[in-house]
Design a protein around this motif. Structure first.
Motif, PDB file in Angstrom:
ATOM      1  N   LYS A   7       8.471  -3.966   8.146  1.00 21.90           N
ATOM      2  CA  LYS A   7       8.635  -4.796   6.930  1.00 21.90           C
ATOM      3  C   LYS A   7       7.471  -5.759   6.750  1.00 21.90           C
ATOM      4  O   LYS A   7       6.980  -6.353   7.706  1.00 21.90           O
ATOM      5  CB  LYS A   7       9.948  -5.601   7.020  1.00 21.90           C
ATOM      6  CG  LYS A   7      11.142  -4.848   6.492  1.00 21.90           C
ATOM      7  CD  LYS A   7      11.437  -5.294   5.049  1.00 21.90           C
ATOM      8  CE  LYS A   7      12.583  -4.523   4.442  1.00 21.90           C
ATOM      9  NZ  LYS A   7      12.163  -3.274   3.806  1.00 21.90           N
ATOM     10  N   ARG A  19       0.582   0.788   3.218  1.00 18.41           N
ATOM     11  CA  ARG A  19       1.830   0.690   2.447  1.00 18.41           C
ATOM     12  C   ARG A  19       1.631   1.160   1.005  1.00 18.41           C
ATOM     13  O   ARG A  19       2.360   2.035   0.522  1.00 18.41           O
ATOM     14  CB  ARG A  19       2.319  -0.771   2.463  1.00 18.41           C
ATOM     15  CG  ARG A  19       3.469  -1.053   1.501  1.00 18.41           C
ATOM     16  CD  ARG A  19       4.070  -2.420   1.745  1.00 18.41           C
ATOM     17  NE  ARG A  19       4.911  -2.431   2.941  1.00 18.41           N
ATOM     18  CZ  ARG A  19       6.201  -2.075   2.939  1.00 18.41           C
ATOM     19  NH1 ARG A  19       6.764  -1.658   1.822  1.00 18.41           N
ATOM     20  NH2 ARG A  19       6.897  -2.110   4.046  1.00 18.41           N
ATOM     21  N   ASP A  77      10.015   8.549   3.122  1.00 18.62           N
ATOM     22  CA  ASP A  77      10.559   8.312   4.459  1.00 18.62           C
ATOM     23  C   ASP A  77       9.596   7.500   5.308  1.00 18.62           C
ATOM     24  O   ASP A  77       9.987   6.550   5.987  1.00 18.62           O
ATOM     25  CB  ASP A  77      10.844   9.643   5.158  1.00 18.62           C
ATOM     26  CG  ASP A  77      11.977  10.395   4.459  1.00 18.62           C
ATOM     27  OD1 ASP A  77      12.657   9.759   3.622  1.00 18.62           O
ATOM     28  OD2 ASP A  77      12.143  11.592   4.741  1.00 18.62           O
ATOM     29  N   GLN A  78       8.330   7.900   5.268  1.00 16.86           N
ATOM     30  CA  GLN A  78       7.302   7.201   6.050  1.00 16.86           C
ATOM     31  C   GLN A  78       7.247   5.730   5.646  1.00 16.86           C
ATOM     32  O   GLN A  78       7.074   4.854   6.491  1.00 16.86           O
ATOM     33  CB  GLN A  78       5.925   7.829   5.796  1.00 16.86           C
ATOM     34  CG  GLN A  78       5.809   9.259   6.224  1.00 16.86           C
ATOM     35  CD  GLN A  78       5.394   9.388   7.688  1.00 16.86           C
ATOM     36  OE1 GLN A  78       4.717   8.514   8.216  1.00 16.86           O
ATOM     37  NE2 GLN A  78       5.821  10.461   8.334  1.00 16.86           N
ATOM     38  N   ASN A 134       5.582  16.068   5.251  1.00 14.93           N
ATOM     39  CA  ASN A 134       6.221  14.770   5.429  1.00 14.93           C
ATOM     40  C   ASN A 134       6.592  14.171   4.082  1.00 14.93           C
ATOM     41  O   ASN A 134       5.899  14.381   3.092  1.00 14.93           O
ATOM     42  CB  ASN A 134       5.272  13.803   6.140  1.00 14.93           C
ATOM     43  CG  ASN A 134       5.183  14.117   7.621  1.00 14.93           C
ATOM     44  OD1 ASN A 134       6.120  14.671   8.201  1.00 14.93           O
ATOM     45  ND2 ASN A 134       4.056  13.781   8.211  1.00 14.93           N
ATOM     46  N   ALA A 142       9.650   3.962   4.479  1.00 20.19           N
ATOM     47  CA  ALA A 142      10.828   3.264   4.999  1.00 20.19           C
ATOM     48  C   ALA A 142      10.641   2.897   6.466  1.00 20.19           C
ATOM     49  O   ALA A 142      11.154   1.875   6.932  1.00 20.19           O
ATOM     50  CB  ALA A 142      12.061   4.143   4.821  1.00 20.19           C
ATOM     51  N   GLN A 143       9.874   3.747   7.181  1.00 20.51           N
ATOM     52  CA  GLN A 143       9.672   3.494   8.611  1.00 20.51           C
ATOM     53  C   GLN A 143       8.643   2.415   8.893  1.00 20.51           C
ATOM     54  O   GLN A 143       8.561   1.921  10.017  1.00 20.51           O
ATOM     55  CB  GLN A 143       9.230   4.789   9.303  1.00 20.51           C
ATOM     56  CG  GLN A 143      10.381   5.757   9.531  1.00 20.51           C
ATOM     57  CD  GLN A 143       9.877   7.120   9.922  1.00 20.51           C
ATOM     58  OE1 GLN A 143       8.840   7.222  10.580  1.00 20.51           O
ATOM     59  NE2 GLN A 143      10.601   8.150   9.527  1.00 20.51           N
ATOM     60  N   TYR A 162       0.973   4.840   0.718  1.00 19.17           N
ATOM     61  CA  TYR A 162       2.201   5.630   0.891  1.00 19.17           C
ATOM     62  C   TYR A 162       3.041   5.569  -0.377  1.00 19.17           C
ATOM     63  O   TYR A 162       3.652   6.551  -0.781  1.00 19.17           O
ATOM     64  CB  TYR A 162       3.020   5.121   2.094  1.00 19.17           C
ATOM     65  CG  TYR A 162       2.468   5.589   3.429  1.00 19.17           C
ATOM     66  CD1 TYR A 162       1.227   6.236   3.511  1.00 19.17           C
ATOM     67  CD2 TYR A 162       3.180   5.397   4.610  1.00 19.17           C
ATOM     68  CE1 TYR A 162       0.714   6.660   4.718  1.00 19.17           C
ATOM     69  CE2 TYR A 162       2.684   5.817   5.834  1.00 19.17           C
ATOM     70  CZ  TYR A 162       1.447   6.449   5.890  1.00 19.17           C
ATOM     71  OH  TYR A 162       0.954   6.857   7.090  1.00 19.17           O
TER      72      TYR A 162
END
Ligand SMILES: Nc1ncnc2c1ncn2[C@@H]1O[C@H](COP(=O)(O)OP(=O)(O)OP(=O)(O)O)[C@@H](O)[C@H]1O
Ligand SMILES: [Mg+2]
Lengths: 406, 247
Positions: free
Chosen positions: B244, B180, B237-238, B233, B240-241, B183
Motif C-alpha cells: 500500500k 504502480r 492482481d499484481q 499475469n 493488488a499485491q 501496472y
C-alpha cells in the motif's frame, strides 16, 4: 464541420503568438491604410473638380477659335479672330441640340466707382448667359435683347466686385461704375459662386451686353468664344459634333483641313483635369501598394517560420489523422486570417487617416466603397498567395519525418 | 475464427545517410491476430520504434509487404493512410509528442478534430472519459509544461484511446511511470484488450511483457524470438499485491 475545426486550430495558433501576429499584421495594416487614404485623396480632388465644373454648368459647351493642338504651340486665343458673329448666328439657327447660346467677348480692366477701384474682367454676353452658367441674380435684373441691340451701357457685377467697390454697403443696383473709363449703369448683382478648384474667383466678374463690350471696350468685330448649353448632359457630346459640323461648313473647311476652332464640353474638361489627378492617384496608390506587398512578404516570412517551428506539430497532426489538405487549409486559414484581420484594422486606420486629412489639412477626400472592397480583396489574395507556399510545404511533409524534425 | 489484423512479410527498412546505409529492419515477417496483446522487446537500437512506426502507417517500408486489416498499404494513398491512422489506430509515442501550450483535454481531443463524424460535444465527452481512464480527470486544463513526465505520458495514452481504435500501438508507454502507475496502465490495456482491441506494446521491461500473451524479440533488425506466453499475469492482481502506498 471540419472547416470549423480548422478555423479553431488556426485561431488558437494566432492567439498563442499574439505579439508576433500583430507585428506581422502591421505591414498589412499600414499597406491597406495608405491605399485607402491615398485613394480617398485622389477621389476627393477628382470629386471637387467635378462639382466645381458642374457648378459652372454641366451642360455647357465652349467654342473657341484656334485648332485643337494639344501640347503644341498655341496662339493667344484673343489674338485669333476666326470666330465671328456670323458663326454664332449659324450655330444658333442650325444646332438643334442646344438650348441657350451666347457670344462671349472678354477683357481685363479697372472697375471704378467713386474713390474705389478694382481690377476685374468684363464679359460681354447676351441674356442667355445666366441660363448657360446656371447663375441666378441676387438683385436687379438681366439686360434685355433690346439693350444688346442698342449696345446699352448696362452691367451686372459679381460679389467680389460689389465688396471692393461698394464698400459702404449701399445697394449697387442703380449705381454707376466705370470700366476702363466707360460708364456703366449697374442693373443687377450676381449671386455668389465662390472659388473654383483652380483657385479662380467666379465672383470677380462684370457682365455686360457683348455689343457694348465689343464696341466700347475692345473695339473689335469678332468674338472670343461662343458658349452654349446642350439640351442635356448626355446630349453634350453629340452637340459638340453638331456644332463642329456647322462650323466646318461655315468656315468652308475641306475634308483634309483641320478644324480652326475648338469645341469642348464640360465633360471633356472634367476628364482633362481628372486625368491629371488620376495620374497622381495612380502614383500614390502604386507607392501604397508597395507597402502592401511588403506586408504580404511579411506574412509569407512569418508563415514560413511558423511552418518550420511547428514541423513536429504538423507531424503529430498527421500522425493522429490530419490529412495533407487539413494541414494546408490550417496554415492557409491562418495566413488569410492574419491578412484579413490586418485588412480590417488597415481599413479602420485608413478611414481615421482620411478624417484626419480632411479636418486638419483641409484636403478634399472621398472614401470610395470600391477602395475598401479592393483593399479587402487584395488582403485575402495576399493571404492566399503568400500563405500558399509555406502551407503547401507543410502539407507535403511525411508524418514521421516531421515528427523527427529538430 | 480470428482474422489477421496485421501481416508483414519480409519487411525491410533502410535509412540512407550520405554514403552509409543503416539497416534498421532486415526483412522480418509475422502476423498479429485480432485481439492479441503483443509485446515487442529488444535492446536499444534494435529497430522496435522503426517497426512500430511502419505498423502505425507513419512510415513506409523500404521493401516488403504490409497488410493492415486486409488491405495492403502499398495500395493506399496518403489520405487513406491518414484515415486509417485517425479511425483505426491509437499510437503512443516514445516521446509523447504533445502539443505545447495546449491543455491536456485539447491534446486528447486532437484526433477527433480530424474526424468529421464526431461533433464538438461528443468530442469533449470522449476526451474527458479518456483522461479519467488514465487517472487525469483532475488535470484536464493543465498544459504539458505543467504536468510531470508520467502525467504527460498518460495524456498521450488518453489521446490514443479517444478515437476508440481497433488497435493500439504503444512505444514504451510506461517508460516514465512508477511501478504502480504502470501496472494501472497495463491493467487498463488488459481491459481494453479483453474488449477486443489489439495491442502491440514496445517495452524494455520483462515484467511488463508478462501481461501480454505473446512476445516478439528483435535484435539488430531481425526477429530472434517469437513466443506465445502461456501464463499471462493479470495486472490488476499484481496491483493488488503491491504494498500500500502511503501518501
Ligand atoms: N530516421 C532515421 N535515420 C537514420 N537512422 C535511423 C532513423 N531512425 C532510426 N534509425 C536507426 O535505426 C535503428 C533502429 O532505431 P529504432 O529507433 O527503431 O530503435 P529502438 O529499438 O526503438 O531503440 P530504443 O529502444 O532506444 O527506442 C537505430 O540504429 C537508429 O539509429
Ligand atoms: Mg524506440
Amino acid at each position: 464541420m471540419r472547416l470549423l475545426n480548422l478555423f479553431k486550430i488556426a485561431t488558437k495558433a494566432i492567439v498563442l503568438n499574439k505579439t508576433r501576429t500583430l507585428l506581422t499584421m502591421l505591414g498589412i495594416i499600414i499597406g491597406v491604410a495608405s491605399v485607402i487614404a491615398m485613394l480617398a485623396i485622389g477621389e476627393g480632388s477628382k470629386e471637387s473638380i467635378r462639382t466645381t465644373i458642374s457648378s459652372m454648368g454641366a451642360n455647357m459647351i465652349t467654342i473657341r477659335p484656334g485648332a485643337d493642338t494639344r501640347g503644341g504651340v498655341r496662339q493667344e486665343r484673343s489674338a485669333m479672330e476666326s470666330l465671328t458673329l456670323q458663326d454664332f448666328e449659324a450655330i444658333k439657327e442650325q444646332a438643334s441640340l442646344l438650348t441657350s447660346i451666347s457670344p462671349l467677348v472678354d477683357g481685363k480692366g479697372q472697375v471704378i466707382s467713386g474713390s474705389n477701384n478694382w481690377p476685374s474682367t468684363i464679359y460681354g454676353v447676351n441674356p442667355d448667359y445666366l441660363a448657360i452658367k446656371v447663375t441666378d441674380l441676387q438683385s436687379g435684373s438681366m439686360f434685355t435683347d433690346a439693350e444688346v441691340q442698342s449696345a446699352s451701357k448696362v452691367a451686372l457685377i459679381g460679389q467680389t466686385v460689389v465688396e471692393n467697390i461698394f464698400t459702404n454697403g449701399e445697394d449697387p443696383v442703380g449705381q454707376m461704375i466705370r470700366f476702363n473709363n466707360i460708364p456703366f449703369k449697374v442693373i443687377g448683382v450676381l449671386e455668389g459662386k465662390g472659388e473654383n478648384t483652380f483657385g479662380q474667383d467666379q465672383d470677380d466678374v462684370v457682365i455686360a451686353p457683348y455689343t457694348t463690350v465689343q464696341k466700347r471696350i475692345l473695339a473689335i468685330d469678332h468674338i472670343n468664344q461662343v458658349i452654349a448649353s446642350a439640351v442635356s448632359e448626355d446630349d453634350a457630346p453629340d452637340a459638340v459634333i453638331q456644332v463642329s459640323e456647322i462650323l466646318r461648313t461655315q468656315h468652308k473647311l475641306t475634308a483634309n483641313e483641320d478644324d480652326d476652332f475648338h469645341v469642348q464640353s464640360m465633360e471633356e474638361l472634367i476628364s482633362t483635369f481628372s486625368s491629371t489627378t488620376e495620374m497622381l492617384t495612380i502614383l500614390l496608390v502604386a507607392v501604397a501598394s508597395i507597402s502592401l506587398l511588403i506586408g504580404g512578404i511579411g506574412i509569407m516570412n512569418i508563415m514560413y517560420v511558423s511552418v518550420k517551428e511547428r514541423t513536429r506539430e504538423i507531424g503529430l497532426r498527421m500522425a493522429v489523422g490530419g490529412k495533407g489538405s487539413d494541414i494546408l487549409m490550417q496554415f492557409l486559414i491562418e495566413a488569410i486570417m492574419i491578412s484579413i484581420t490586418g485588412g480590417v484594422l488597415g481599413v479602420l486606420l485608413g478611414l481615421a487617416a482620411t478624417v484626419f486629412i480632411e479636418n486638419l489639412l483641409h484636403w478634399p477626400t472621398s472614401v470610395a466603397l470600391y477602395s475598401i472592397i479592393i483593399s479587402f480583396a487584395v488582403c485575402a489574395v495576399t493571404g492566399i498567395f503568400f500563405g500558399w507556399y509555406p502551407a503547401r510545404k507543410a502539407s507535403s511533409l511525411d508524418p514521421i519525418t516531421a515528427l523527427r524534425y529538430e | 475464427m480470428t482474422k489477421e489484423i496485421i501481416k508483414i512479410e519480409n519487411l525491410k527498412r533502410e535509412f540512407v545517410m550520405g554514403t552509409e546505409t543503416v539497416h534498421a529492419l532486415r526483412g522480418i515477417s509475422f502476423s498479429i491476430q485480432e485481439g492479441e496483446f503483443v509485446t515487442i522487446m529488444g535492446s536499444s537500437g534494435s529497430g522496435k520504434s522503426t517497426l512500430l512506426n511502419i505498423l502505425g502507417c507513419l512510415d513506409l517500408p523500404t521493401s516488403g509487404a504490409y497488410e493492415i486489416d486486409g488491405s495492403s498499404i502499398k495500395d493506399l494513398n496518403r489520405n487513406q493512410l491518414a484515415t486509417i491512422r485517425n479511425e483505426k489506430i491509437g499510437f503512443i509515442f516514445q516521446s509523447y509528442n504533445l502539443l505545447a501550450r495546449t491543455s491536456a483535454i485539447e491534446n486528447v481531443e486532437l484526433p477527433l478534430l480530424y474526424n468529421s463524424k464526431v461533433g464538438s460535444v461528443e468530442r469533449r465527452e470522449r476526451a474527458l472519459k479518456a483522461l479519467e481512464m488514465v487517472g487525469l480527470g483532475d488535470r484536464i486544463h493543465h498544459t504539458p509544461s505543467q504536468l510531470s513526465g508520467g502525467q504527460q505520458q498518460r495524456v498521450a495514452i488518453a489521446r490514443s484511446l479517444v478515437n476508440n481504435p481497433v488497435m493500439i500501438l504503444a512505444d514504451e508507454a510506461t517508460g516514465n511511470l512508477d511501478t504502480r502507475t504502470s501496472y494501472e496502465i497495463m491493467s487498463l490495456f488488459q481491459d481494453l484488450n479483453k474488449q477486443g482491441i489489439t495491442i502491440t506494446f514496445v517495452t524494455h521491461e520483462p515484467d511488463i511483457a508478462t501481461f501480454s500473451n505473446r512476445t516478439i524479440v528483435l535484435k539488430d533488425g531481425n526477429i530472434i524470438q517469437d513466443n506465445v506466453n502461456t501464463k499471462v499475469n493479470s495486472a490488476a492482481d499484481q496491483l493488488a499485491q503491491l504494498p500500500k502506498q502511503e501518501d
